[in-house]
Design a protein around this motif. Structure first.
Motif, PDB file in Angstrom:
ATOM      1  N   GLY A   6       0.810  -1.215   0.000  1.00 44.65           N
ATOM      2  CA  GLY A   6       0.000   0.000   0.000  1.00 44.65           C
ATOM      3  C   GLY A   6       0.840   1.261   0.000  1.00 44.65           C
ATOM      4  O   GLY A   6       0.535   2.225  -0.704  1.00 44.65           O
ATOM      5  N   GLN A  37      -6.039  -6.747   4.822  1.00 42.64           N
ATOM      6  CA  GLN A  37      -6.883  -5.689   4.262  1.00 42.64           C
ATOM      7  C   GLN A  37      -6.739  -4.373   5.025  1.00 42.64           C
ATOM      8  O   GLN A  37      -6.669  -3.300   4.413  1.00 42.64           O
ATOM      9  CB  GLN A  37      -8.355  -6.122   4.258  1.00 42.64           C
ATOM     10  N   ALA A  81      -5.003  -0.994   3.309  1.00 45.75           N
ATOM     11  CA  ALA A  81      -5.720   0.286   3.287  1.00 45.75           C
ATOM     12  C   ALA A  81      -4.936   1.368   4.018  1.00 45.75           C
ATOM     13  O   ALA A  81      -4.856   2.514   3.555  1.00 45.75           O
ATOM     14  CB  ALA A  81      -7.101   0.120   3.901  1.00 45.75           C
TER      15      ALA A  81
END
Length: 180
Positions: free
Chosen positions: A84, A165, A169
């Motif tokens: 990310g 997840q 994020a």
């Protein structure tokens, strides 16, 4: 209702008649020349309670479940954070449409491989932990550890998915703010 006539009871014709001198429930001595019958007993394997075996199987299952659920989730989450963070700028500036451009992952391909390796390692070790945990429960070898191993290994994919997840994020948010 009829009145008793005082006549003794006579069984109906063809009925079984007990031999004279028979006393229900009385114990009789064996005939002369024969010993008393041996008492029927179940073999010790049927009547004895299950013995507790070695405690190694349950502990191995528990450690495997912890490695699968916690260890690989940490590795996957760290990889997700790095992915990310590395693609945050490209992801924020690219248009969101049906044709996603997978080439934005090329700068972080090492982290993508690390995350995928953590996923498959957790899958294999988690399945082994479930099998070993069930074997420990059945064989009564640290049954509590076996039960805990089955539960932890079954929850491992949920822990992995949520951890990855959330940190992907968070990494995307941090990578986007670094550029902007």
């Amino acid at each position: 209702m009829s009145e008793p006539t005082g006549a003794p009871y006579a069984p109906p014709p063809g009925a079984y008649v007990l031999p004279p001198g028979y006393v229900p429930g009385a114990q009789y001595a064996p005939p002369p020349g024969y010993g008393a019958p041996a008492a029927y007993a179940l073999p010790p394997s049927y009547g004895a309670p299950a013995t507790r075996g070695s405690s190694v199987l349950g502990l191995v299952a528990l450690w495997a479940a912890l490695i699968a659920a916690v260890g690989t989730s940490i590795v996957g989450a760290v990889a997700g954070w790095s992915i990310g963070l590395g693609v945050g700028t490209e992801f924020a500036t690219s248009p969101l449409d049906a044709n996603f451009d997978w080439s934005i992952l090329s700068p972080v391909r090492g982290w993508v491989l690390t995350g995928e390796s953590a996923f498959w390692t957790g899958t294999v070790v988690g399945i082994c932990a479930i099998v070993l945990g069930i074997a420990a429960i059945v064989k009564n070898q640290r049954r509590g550890a076996g039960i805990a191993a089955v539960i932890i290994a079954a929850l491992g994919p949920i822990v992995f998915a949520v951890g990855v997840q959330v940190l992907i994020a968070t990494g995307l948010a941090a990578g986007t703010s670094v550029a902007g």
